[in-house]
Enzyme design. Structure first.
Site, PDB file in Angstrom:
ATOM      1  N   GLU A 130     -77.337 -50.173  86.824  1.00 37.29           N
ATOM      2  CA  GLU A 130     -77.468 -49.233  85.710  1.00 37.29           C
ATOM      3  C   GLU A 130     -76.433 -48.121  85.769  1.00 37.29           C
ATOM      4  OE1 GLU A 130     -79.167 -50.215  82.963  1.00 37.29           O
ATOM      5  OE2 GLU A 130     -80.196 -48.310  82.895  1.00 37.29           O
ATOM      6  N   THR A 146     -72.992 -50.047  66.572  1.00 34.75           N
ATOM      7  CA  THR A 146     -73.247 -49.732  67.975  1.00 34.75           C
ATOM      8  C   THR A 146     -74.339 -50.626  68.584  1.00 34.75           C
ATOM      9  OG1 THR A 146     -73.568 -47.894  69.492  1.00 34.75           O
ATOM     10  CG2 THR A 146     -74.875 -47.866  67.500  1.00 34.75           C
TER      11      THR A 146
END
Ligand SMILES: *[C@@H]1O[C@H](CO)[C@@H](O)[C@H](O)[C@H]1NC(C)=O
Ligand SMILES: *[C@@H]1O[C@H](CO)[C@@H](O)[C@H](O)[C@H]1NC(C)=O
Ligand SMILES: *[C@@H]1O[C@H](CO)[C@@H](O)[C@H](O)[C@H]1NC(C)=O
Ligand SMILES: *[C@@H]1O[C@H](CO)[C@@H](O)[C@H](O)[C@H]1NC(C)=O
Length: 512
Positions: free
Chosen positions: A372, A485
């Site tokens: 992450e 996006t």
């Protein structure tokens, strides 16, 4: 599994097996970079993954937003909670459509036509997610099919969002309640996130174009005008801004898609979608990205390029997985510097360097999938790795393969396809579950537990980008389509198509 499926599986295992051999052979003879014999079977493999992920969702969480792919039940903890908004359906439609998965696509379209509604939801939902995923997904389908269902439903969503823009400073609120028609901030901050409010451009513009209702366009245009006009600390855009006062929040800046990065993405893509006519958007992008390069980009001791974060103008040498979209974005943005070939080349190179660093974050983990968040501030061999345990997860995120796709399209360097294929193999090995795909809790532990969640972005973005990576450039060419996006492609607007209202026909029909 019937006999035919079994046979297909065996064939697939075989082709994958043979492929690795071919790969080794071609490398040995110095041919890699020119030959990818197996590109069709790779594309088919990604399509099979989509079919499987969709099936798990459709059979076990239909109408809910996401699937818990370990338990085979709806997953209720992300974006839209347990409301029946069908996020995975709407997010998946364009992916199913371009893959030619007709049955699955028709099943999803029918739900959108008969069952999609926000009317009774008396809860606060993210304006950003509703715009980029729900409206974006529907608009993308309208562009591809010209089917009126999508124009009706997307305009319906856009109308529901309007209360969020009821702010005297033209800065939208972060959430809306569709039933109460009221707006509210996120529960954890009074400010709106810059990337969330500034990436809404294309969906509102396109809605105005296809419906002929001009009113949607100025609503988001005011946001951009306001941001352009505001005083900016050292000419940079902080990640947070207050909707009532238009004052910046804490002095924190990032290239994350919900922070500054989302603004730059929104502007670059608005410019591209305007057929390169929207000069305000281009100028804003060029100035802002220049500051990012000056203050946030650096080289680690191990020679890897990163785009860090700023906290009170102090650089934190760390990247989020989601910031990896910046590699593709900056490479794509090199076009904005068309009048200066030196700068154009420099931006393309920076995009490639960031792609390499993000790929290192995958390569340096035991599962071949990246964490992450990862750092660049210690010894070289620890570059691009995660340190804290909560940064070690992998959430099926699309950002790295998105960057591979953009760079593949721009350079046709074989390595981007090879890197993408490594991701496919790792997903198959570590993330496939009984009911679909799930993220990992620790990418450094091949035997560690998964997180159970098949995020909707896996269907709308990760698998779509991988499929396109192994497809011809003529499938959604970058000169004609701009991905929003959330990975939903919207068509570039040509001058002669200005505001002709609802009789405006879509630009491209795919046949499936
Ligand atoms: C989510 O909610 C649905 C319906 O309320 C329930 O059936 C399901 O088990 C929940 N999922 C989880 C993971 O608890
Ligand atoms: C969708 O709508 C149709 C027609 O109104 C209805 O028969 C069906 O039960 C609904 N399905 C779901 C999953 O809500
Ligand atoms: C806009 O906000 C004002 C003040 O917060 C409120 O009084 C008004 O009803 C709102 N208008 C709409 C259309 O929501
Ligand atoms: C390129 O265009 C930008 C923005 O219009 C301008 O500021 C810059 O001076 C131009 N560069 C060259 C080399 O012409």
């Amino acid at each position: 599994m019937n006999a035919k499926q079994l046979l297909q599986t065996i064939l697939l295992i075989k082709t994958v097996g043979v492929f690795s051999l071919v790969n080794i052979q071609t490398k040995k003879f110095g041919l890699s970079g020119h030959i990818d014999w197996r590109v069709n079977s790779k594309r088919e493999k990604v399509k099979e993954m989509m079919k499987f992920a969709w099936k798990g969702y459709a059979e076990n969480a239909w109408g809910f937003n996401e699937l818990n792919s370990e338990l085979g039940v709806p997953h209720n903890e992300s974006v839209f909670g347990s409301h029946h908004i069908g996020l995975s359906i709407i997010d998946s439609l364009d992916t199913l459509f371009i893959m030619g998965l007709k049955e699955e696509y028709e099943q999803g379209r029918k739900w959108v036509a008969d069952n999609f509604t926000l009317d009774n939801i008396d809860d606060y939902l993210s304006v950003y997610e509703l715009t980029v995923r729900i409206a974006g997904g529907l608009l993308s389908m309208y562009a591809m099919t010209g089917d009126d269902v999508y124009i009706t439903q997307s305009e319906y969503v856009i109308r529901k969002l309007l209360p969020a823009f009821n702010s005297s400073m033209h800065i939208p609120h972060a959430r809306i309640n569709p039933a109460a028609k009221k707006a509210a901030p996120h529960p954890w901050t009074p400010e709106s996130l810059l990337g969330e409010i500034a990436s809404l451009n294309m969906e509102f513009y396109y809605t105005s174009e296809i419906t002929g209702h001009r009113k949607y366009r100025p609503i988001v245009h005011h946001v951009r005008d306001q941001l352009d006009m505001l005083f900016k600390p050292r000419d940079m855009y902080p990640d947070y801004i207050h909707p009532r006062t238009a004052l910046w929040g804490p002095l924190k800046m990032s290239m994350g898609p919900k922070g500054g990065g989302g603004l730059y993405e929104g502007m670059l893509k608005s410019w591209l979608r305007s057929n390169q006519l929207d000069d305000q958007a281009r100028d804003l992008y060029m100035k802002a990205i220049h500051q990012v390069i000056n203050s946030m980009v650096g080289l680690s001791f191990g020679g890897l390029t990163y785009v860090g974060e700023l906290s009170n103008f102090h650089v934190i040498r760390r990247m989020e997985h989601s910031t990896c979209f910046a590699g593709g974005l900056i490479a794509l943005g090199s076009q904005a510097f068309y009048n200066d070939s030196r700068l154009e080349a420099k931006h393309l190179q920076l995009g490639k360097d960031l792609a390499l660093s993000c790929r290192e974050s995958y390569r340096r983990s035991a599962t071949g999938l990246g964490p992450e968040s990862f750092q660049f501030d210690s010894v070289p061999r620890e570059d691009a790795t995660a340190r804290e345990s909560d940064s070690k997860a992998y959430r099926l995120r699309p950002d790295v393969v998105e960057t591979y796709l953009i760079l593949w399209r721009l350079t046709h360097d074989q390595k981007y396809r090879d890197w993408g294929w490594e991701v496919v193999e790792a997903l198959e090995k570590y993330c496939r579950t009984k009911f679909g795909f799930a993220g990992l809790q620790n990418v450094y532990d091949p035997k560690g537990p998964r997180d159970g969640v098949q995020g909707s972005h896996f269907l709308s973005e990760t698998l779509k980008f991988l499929y396109l990576l192994f497809s011809k450039d003529s499938l959604l060419p970058l000169k004609k389509w701009v991905f929003n996006t959330a990975g939903h492609p919207l068509p570039v607007r040509y001058i002669n198509n200005k505001f002709r209202g609802s009789q405006l026909k879509p630009y491209v029909h795919f046949s499936i």
